[in-house]
Design an enzyme around this catalytic site. Structure first.
Site, PDB file in Angstrom:
ATOM      1  CG  ASP A  65      63.240  11.872  25.974  1.00  0.00           C
ATOM      2  OD1 ASP A  65      63.447  12.971  25.305  1.00  0.00           O
ATOM      3  OD2 ASP A  65      62.764  11.764  27.232  1.00  0.00           O
ATOM      4  CD  GLU A  93      60.138  13.347  25.545  1.00  0.00           C
ATOM      5  OE1 GLU A  93      60.114  13.740  26.893  1.00  0.00           O
ATOM      6  OE2 GLU A  93      59.437  12.293  25.794  1.00  0.00           O
ATOM      7  NE  ARG A 106      58.986  15.552  34.121  1.00  0.00           N
ATOM      8  CZ  ARG A 106      59.362  16.899  33.841  1.00  0.00           C
ATOM      9  NH1 ARG A 106      59.408  17.618  34.549  1.00  0.00           N
ATOM     10  NH2 ARG A 106      60.894  17.125  33.890  1.00  0.00           N
ATOM     11  CB  SER A 107      62.447  11.044  36.313  1.00  0.00           C
ATOM     12  OG  SER A 107      63.126  12.125  36.195  1.00  0.00           O
ATOM     13  CG  ASP A 124      60.047  16.848  27.748  1.00  0.00           C
ATOM     14  OD1 ASP A 124      59.119  17.783  28.052  1.00  0.00           O
ATOM     15  OD2 ASP A 124      61.014  16.439  28.166  1.00  0.00           O
ATOM     16  CD  GLN A 182      66.341  12.006  29.419  1.00  0.00           C
ATOM     17  OE1 GLN A 182      66.896  12.641  30.511  1.00  0.00           O
ATOM     18  NE2 GLN A 182      65.196  12.405  29.994  1.00  0.00           N
ATOM     19  CE  LYS A 235      58.171  15.498  30.830  1.00  0.00           C
ATOM     20  NZ  LYS A 235      59.813  15.444  30.732  1.00  0.00           N
ATOM     21  CD  GLU A 254      61.477   7.531  32.668  1.00  0.00           C
ATOM     22  OE1 GLU A 254      61.584   7.686  32.017  1.00  0.00           O
ATOM     23  OE2 GLU A 254      61.985   9.059  32.488  1.00  0.00           O
ATOM     24  CE  LYS A 311      58.145  10.351  28.051  1.00  0.00           C
ATOM     25  NZ  LYS A 311      59.779  10.454  27.563  1.00  0.00           N
TER      26      LYS A 311
END
Length: 423
Positions: free
Chosen positions: A243, A289, A370-371, A316, A164, A341, A206, A392
């Site tokens: 990730d 991740e 977050r995205s 995560d 991802q 998060k 992102e 990140k």
């Protein structure tokens, strides 16, 4: 300055994907008002706190958040008006009690977190402190090393890459500002390389590029080219963070995997661990991740035993910023680092509790966006407050990502010679 909450309001706004999210306003009795906007994820863990959506197909394809907004106005507001703004934990715990569910599915984590963040921001204003010092104390001065997402795959893009996020991490930079320059230059040189080969330079959620590459390894090879084209040494100046978001290609969320985007085929935990070991030997990876699916606890334990002395194995979806799952991970040695998060758990206080648990165990932690983000820069201050040293927050494109980087540049400037920066 007054410190009593006199009003709480909320509205529906749009996030960076054009989907509705919640913005909350908290007003003190002297008229001071502070606001906060809530992010939203695409690849989510099954144990995350629940964001409340309306499900009304006639509005925003069912993704409206008017129910969450209504819960802020009519349930949370009456309960917190009159409370002292600096009593963050008490207010957060009150909202948790009002909700009454383990995953905040009654009021919605998006409603609760919006209030929690706005309360923190108003508390900082009332205390005449920058948010990072209000939450982290006067000693909060470590600027995080950014992990910049420069190639997107998986659920965050429409391409042939399973992983991802491929991130560039300026481990050798002397300061945050210089580190940001290192990876921004790498991002721009990567774009030139992609363009020269006729590959797409469109970006994912992102801000990273989303080219169709022949394999996951091809993504890392081309990033190394971009690092070298920028005048930096892979591993010394700039390293990799990955990730996998492996739950997104695990049919049972446990021990079976299907590298469907790249055509890599079906794998089991042992195959995935062997692949990880091979890549760690070949590429300058410092952090990975969710290399396995969220219920593959045994696989995580084996992987951490195999490579935990070389890299950060970051949970995560495995931990979802929840101390219940982090405690299990510490007990079973299922990782050695946790992604934090805010909206996975739903309050500022619980996020801080998760960080505290990591510190006590000697684990590292990685503050994350977050995205689906907004222009809100709360995350940047929170990262400095938590003193974790890693962040990140997307790529060198899309203004909702750049806003966080620019806020960190401001904080570094404010701290001056007192600022710390190291991996």
């Amino acid at each position: 300055m007054s410190d009593i909450i006199s009003a709480v309001d909320a509205m529906e706004v749009l996030d960076s994907r054009g989907n509705p999210t919640v913005r909350v306003f908290v007003t003190l009795d002297n008229g001071t008002t502070c606001a906060a906007s809530v992010p939203s994820g695409a690849s989510t863990g099954e144990n995350e706190a629940i964001e409340l959506r309306d499900g009304d197909a006639s509005r925003y394809l069912g993704k409206g958040v008017l129910k969450a907004v209504d819960n802020v106005k009519n349930i949370i507001a009456p309960a917190v008006i009159g409370k002292k703004i600096t009593h963050q934990a008490a207010i957060d715990n009150l909202m948790i009690e009002l909700d009454g569910t383990e995953t905040k599915s009654s009021l919605g984590a998006n409603a609760i977190l919006g209030v929690s963040m706005a309360v923190a921001r108003a508390g900082a204003r009332s205390s005449r402190l920058p948010l990072y010092q209000y939450l982290g104390g006067p000693g909060a001065r470590r600027i995080p090393v950014p992990a910049m997402n420069i190639i997107n795959g998986g659920e965050h893009a429409d391409n042939s890459v399973d992983i991802q996020e491929f991130m560039a991490v300026p481990v050798g930079a002397p300061s945050f500002g210089e580190g940001l320059r290192y990876i921004a230059e790498t991002f721009h040189n990567l774009k030139k390389i992609l363009k020269s080969r006729g590959l797409a330079t469109s970006v994912g959620d992102e801000g990273g590029f989303a080219p169709n590459l022949e394999s996951n390894e091809a993504a890392m090879d081309i990033i190394i080219e971009a690092i070298e084209a920028s005048g930096y040494t892979p591993g010394k100046d700039i390293a990799f963070a990955l990730d996998s978001a492996a739950s997104s290609f695990s049919p049972d969320l446990c021990g079976s995997y299907d590298l469907k985007w790249s055509g890599g085929g079906k794998k089991d935990s042992a195959d995935m661990i062997a692949m990880a070991q091979k890549w760690i030997e070949k590429y300058p990876i410092v952090s990975w991740e969710d290399p396995l699916a969220e219920n593959d606890w045994a696989g995580f334990q084996k992987l951490t035993a195999a490579v935990g002395d070389k890299i950060d194995v970051v949970g995560d979806d495995l931990f979802v910023t929840n101390t219940k799952y982090i405690a299990r991970g510490i007990e079973e040695k299922s990782a050695n680092s946790v992604l934090i998060k805010l909206n996975q758990i739903g309050t500022v206080t619980e996020s801080i509790d998760a960080v505290r648990m990591c510190r006590e165990a000697g684990w590292r932690y990685f503050i994350s966006h977050r995205s689906g983000e907004t222009e809100d820069t709360f995350l940047a201050d929170f990262a400095v407050a938590m003193d974790g040293g890693q962040l990140k927050t997307g790529s060198a494109s899309r203004s909702e990502r750049i806003a966080k980087y620019n806020r960190l540049l401001e904080i570094e400037r404010e701290l001056g010679a007192n600022a710390l920066y190291y991996w």
